[in-house]
Design a protein around this motif. Structure first.
Motif, PDB file in Angstrom:
ATOM      1  N   GLU A   1      23.409 -82.269  86.281  1.00 44.35           N
ATOM      2  CA  GLU A   1      23.940 -82.943  85.099  1.00 44.35           C
ATOM      3  C   GLU A   1      23.772 -82.021  83.906  1.00 44.35           C
ATOM      4  OE1 GLU A   1      23.617 -87.431  83.620  1.00 44.35           O
ATOM      5  OE2 GLU A   1      21.711 -86.372  83.510  1.00 44.35           O
ATOM      6  N   ALA A   2      24.904 -81.723  83.241  1.00 46.27           N
ATOM      7  CA  ALA A   2      24.842 -80.882  82.055  1.00 46.27           C
ATOM      8  C   ALA A   2      23.986 -81.575  81.011  1.00 46.27           C
ATOM      9  CB  ALA A   2      26.246 -80.647  81.497  1.00 46.27           C
ATOM     10  N   ASN A   3      23.183 -80.796  80.312  1.00 44.07           N
ATOM     11  CA  ASN A   3      22.364 -81.383  79.265  1.00 44.07           C
ATOM     12  C   ASN A   3      21.863 -80.266  78.357  1.00 44.07           C
ATOM     13  OD1 ASN A   3      21.051 -83.428  77.854  1.00 44.07           O
ATOM     14  ND2 ASN A   3      20.445 -84.462  79.728  1.00 44.07           N
ATOM     15  N   HIS A   4      21.278 -80.675  77.250  1.00 43.37           N
ATOM     16  CA  HIS A   4      20.836 -79.723  76.227  1.00 43.37           C
ATOM     17  C   HIS A   4      19.537 -79.066  76.686  1.00 43.37           C
ATOM     18  CE1 HIS A   4      19.672 -78.024  72.416  1.00 43.37           C
ATOM     19  NE2 HIS A   4      20.687 -78.588  71.771  1.00 43.37           N
TER      20      HIS A   4
ATOM     21  N   ASP B   1      18.697 -80.321  87.174  1.00 43.09           N
ATOM     22  CA  ASP B   1      19.116 -78.929  86.985  1.00 43.09           C
ATOM     23  C   ASP B   1      19.417 -78.281  88.342  1.00 43.09           C
ATOM     24  OD1 ASP B   1      19.440 -76.280  86.426  1.00 43.09           O
ATOM     25  OD2 ASP B   1      17.614 -76.060  85.232  1.00 43.09           O
TER      26      ASP B   1
ATOM     27  N   VAL C   1      21.094 -87.538  77.259  1.00 46.43           N
ATOM     28  CA  VAL C   1      22.075 -86.511  77.610  1.00 46.43           C
ATOM     29  C   VAL C   1      22.783 -86.007  76.364  1.00 46.43           C
ATOM     30  CG1 VAL C   1      24.230 -86.073  78.860  1.00 46.43           C
ATOM     31  CG2 VAL C   1      22.422 -87.439  79.935  1.00 46.43           C
ATOM     32  N   SER C   2      22.877 -84.695  76.239  1.00 49.02           N
ATOM     33  CA  SER C   2      23.607 -84.091  75.126  1.00 49.02           C
ATOM     34  C   SER C   2      24.202 -82.772  75.606  1.00 49.02           C
ATOM     35  CB  SER C   2      22.659 -83.861  73.949  1.00 49.02           C
ATOM     36  OG  SER C   2      23.374 -83.432  72.814  1.00 49.02           O
ATOM     37  N   HIS C   3      25.083 -82.183  74.814  1.00 50.43           N
ATOM     38  CA  HIS C   3      25.807 -80.979  75.250  1.00 50.43           C
ATOM     39  C   HIS C   3      26.474 -81.251  76.594  1.00 50.43           C
ATOM     40  CE1 HIS C   3      23.871 -77.688  72.543  1.00 50.43           C
ATOM     41  NE2 HIS C   3      24.315 -78.717  71.867  1.00 50.43           N
ATOM     42  N   SER C   4      27.082 -82.374  76.726  1.00 50.67           N
ATOM     43  CA  SER C   4      27.688 -82.834  77.981  1.00 50.67           C
ATOM     44  C   SER C   4      28.698 -83.922  77.650  1.00 50.67           C
ATOM     45  CB  SER C   4      26.592 -83.396  78.891  1.00 50.67           C
ATOM     46  OG  SER C   4      27.138 -84.286  79.843  1.00 50.67           O
TER      47      SER C   4
ATOM     48  N   ALA D   1      22.574 -74.689  77.691  1.00 55.40           N
ATOM     49  CA  ALA D   1      22.996 -75.868  78.451  1.00 55.40           C
ATOM     50  C   ALA D   1      22.425 -75.815  79.862  1.00 55.40           C
ATOM     51  CB  ALA D   1      24.521 -75.935  78.504  1.00 55.40           C
ATOM     52  N   ILE D   2      21.786 -76.892  80.277  1.00 48.14           N
ATOM     53  CA  ILE D   2      21.402 -77.036  81.680  1.00 48.14           C
ATOM     54  C   ILE D   2      22.708 -77.100  82.472  1.00 48.14           C
ATOM     55  CG2 ILE D   2      20.306 -78.592  83.335  1.00 48.14           C
ATOM     56  CD1 ILE D   2      18.620 -79.566  80.823  1.00 48.14           C
ATOM     57  N   ALA D   3      22.778 -76.384  83.580  1.00 50.33           N
ATOM     58  CA  ALA D   3      24.021 -76.338  84.360  1.00 50.33           C
ATOM     59  C   ALA D   3      24.361 -77.723  84.914  1.00 50.33           C
ATOM     60  CB  ALA D   3      23.880 -75.344  85.497  1.00 50.33           C
TER      61      ALA D   3
ATOM     62  N   THR E   1      14.714 -72.709  80.469  1.00 50.95           N
ATOM     63  CA  THR E   1      15.952 -73.002  81.189  1.00 50.95           C
ATOM     64  C   THR E   1      16.741 -71.728  81.443  1.00 50.95           C
ATOM     65  OG1 THR E   1      16.083 -75.045  79.888  1.00 50.95           O
ATOM     66  CG2 THR E   1      18.059 -74.418  81.143  1.00 50.95           C
TER      67      THR E   1
END
Lengths: 394, 394
Positions: B224-227, B238, A366-369, B275-277, A262
């Protein structure tokens, strides 16, 4: 589950939900040693005191609430962290701490004897590393895998030293360091955490097998600043093109390797609309089930990129204690046993004490969101499972 | 050229070179209404006064130095700007102002009569738009193509209003606006500028034919923000991937169209390593020889991108006054006549008064960069050419 325990559980959530929540995004900004973090810590202390537990802050700023004699040794420890990534969700961290208090409530309600082993609930400080760039600072310092002088010298994006931030929050930065005495009193650590990748399927609860090896690499793509309106395409040295090709290649190589890669963070110079970039710096986060796969994947991405690459951090694979993990899985009756790509304090402690993790189902992955979510029924199943394994261990 | 003129020319460079120079990059940060900009403006005023010229600041903050009666009308105006892009070069802007003073010196040395037409040297304010995002603010306001209320409400990246910045620098922000009286007194405007794309070949000096149509478009890629460590590739949304594909497609489409397309500015949320943007915002700068080509190019880039796209600015093609441009080219004896992709105050003034431009050779084609360079011999040839065309016009 006993009604009172459920009610306590919901009450703890209600108290925590507004703390450090950023209205514009709905996400949490509970970064280490900030006001929001301090409010979370005050909440932890209050939970400990109102249950008559022995409350203490260790030399590294981690909070502890003891049921039984802290000095007795062979303690069963459970907990997690309360800090968050920028605009993180409500569950990552807090679910493990809230569930720990609720599980203790459940054990006390049903009058479980502790068999003489003390039980401690812990809130590890600065797990996410959102502010100072290094994750699991509290547990790393305790385990002696982060050098105190190095930790004190970390800076946040405003240039504030971690040591100064700690001091302003009332904690002595010169007290930090390896805590063998405390580690020596821990018989086992069990951390409950929200699962972060939709990997539990039909099961509300699972047991962790391992943490994938993972790391971050800084890619510096060098080019030449120039006027976007006058420089012929063939005269350009535009590092954005190499960056873009690298992003797409990283994704493709990760897919082929069955791994993760990523690019989520980028910094561009001079970052002007009408200027070809002189430099693009971007950070690769990559993880795989084993070190060989990860090494090969990152090597391929680096070679194609043409960038100057610096490895900023690397965490080898963590295999959780096999007997402990098998004991938990047996106790819970055949729940899934699965690895994770995410780092945790449990991953740090695993090098020093028998350690295990429980995961609670994440229906969306979904996490860190801000959109991170877990169903209440699953969270309560997590509390029941945690209480059950603690009862077994105590 | 007369020795004294050359010496003055070199002296002016020596004075300007340290102003607003940023040591770390060697580039200039002379952004509108900052201290560095104020030092450049003080330098301009001093040049005017020591030559006995009539100095004034117009209602839009542009500086003027008059040789002859400012009220006489039909004036010949020459000059450029002194502000810079972030980490810009020494020549973009200042070369036109320094050359204007040097050309006047040359005309006075040789005792050229002005034929009754006044000559003015101008420093247009805020040409680069580096601080408030809109280019050519001084000339746009004068020509009435930028609404004063809109200008005052522009903000820099620290949230400072352009109106407030102006006021702090001692200029009344409520005086700004269309200046028909001043425009009505200008007979012709000739701007000398460093060429910015290595297009002059063997010729030290050329004449501009046109400015390519150009614009900037904001691309919002939503995800979508994600781990980054736990979200399966197939579960990701992403936006960095769509951005990367768009960067590469823009380059390829521009190449096929014989035009320019650049992504040089980007902003990512949450911009965290693990974090995925959730969102990537990037700005496209695109230019082409004609509007149809530009329209088609940008349409192709937008369609492939899947982004939400907003056109933030657009400047149609500018054809410089044909009789004036032919007169300059004839006077200079068959120098190259060529278009440019860069915007200039001359492009703004062209809609109101007969306008022309002279270009001085850029041996590397590098501009908007600390590495921007022009040979002194070419710069002096530029002064000679400017003096010659002014002499012809006066």
């Amino acid at each position: 589950m006993i009604d009172q325990v459920e009610e306590n559980f919901r009450g703890m959530w209600r108290e925590l939900l507004p703390v450090g929540r950023y209205e514009a995004t709905g996400g949490y900004r509970r970064h280490a040693w900030t006001t929001a973090d301090g409010e979370c810590r005050a909440w932890f202390r209050e939970q400990a005191l109102k249950r008559g537990l022995t409350y203490e802050v260790d030399r590294n700023g981690n909070q502890w609430a003891w049921y039984g004699d802290p000095a007795a040794g062979d303690a069963i420890v459970t907990g997690s962290h309360l800090d968050s990534v920028p605009d993180g969700g409500a569950y990552d961290g807090p679910l493990g701490v809230v569930s720990a208090f609720a599980a203790l409530d459940a054990l006390r309600e049903r009058g479980t004897a502790t068999g003489g082993r003390p039980l401690a609930i812990v809130n590890f400080g600065d797990e996410e590393g959102a502010r100072f760039g290094v994750a699991c600072v509290g547990s790393r310092l305790m385990a002696g895998v982060l050098e105190p002088g190095h930790a004190r010298a970390l800076r946040d994006q405003d240039g504030v030293l971690l040591g100064d931030a700690m001091e302003r929050a009332g904690h002595d930065p010169f007290a930090i360091g390896r805590d063998d005495d405390r580690l020596g009193r821990i018989g086992a650590y069990v951390e409950l955490h929200v699962e972060q990748g939709r990997n539990l399927g039909d099961a509300p609860v699972g047991v962790a097998s391992a943490i994938w090896p993972h790391g971050r690499w800084r890619f510096d793509f060098h080019g030449e600043a120039n006027h976007a309106g006058t420089t012929r395409l063939e005269d350009r040295r535009d590092p954005m093109l190499a960056y873009a090709a690298t992003v797409l290649n990283a994704r493709e190589q990760a897919r082929l390797a069955g791994a993760l890669a990523t690019f989520g963070k980028i910094s561009v110079e001079p970052n002007g609309t009408n200027a070809i970039a002189s430099r693009v710096t971007a950070w690769l986060d990559s993880r795989a089930a084993d070190s060989d796969t990860l090494d090969m994947l990152v090597k391929e991405i680096i070679e194609q990129s043409g960038a100057e690459v610096t490895r900023e951090s690397f965490t080898p694979v963590v295999e959780f204690d096999r007997p402990l993990r098998d004991r938990l899985a047996a106790r819970l009756g055949g729940v899934p046993v699965l690895p994770t790509g995410a780092g945790h304090d449990a991953g740090i402690l695993a090098s020093a004490v028998p350690t295990a993790m429980l995961f609670v189902r994440n229906p969306t992955g979904v996490s860190h969101s801000p959109a991170e979510h877990a169903e209440e029924a699953d969270c309560l199943a997590g509390v029941t499972a945690l209480a059950s394994v603690l009862e077994d261990l105590l």
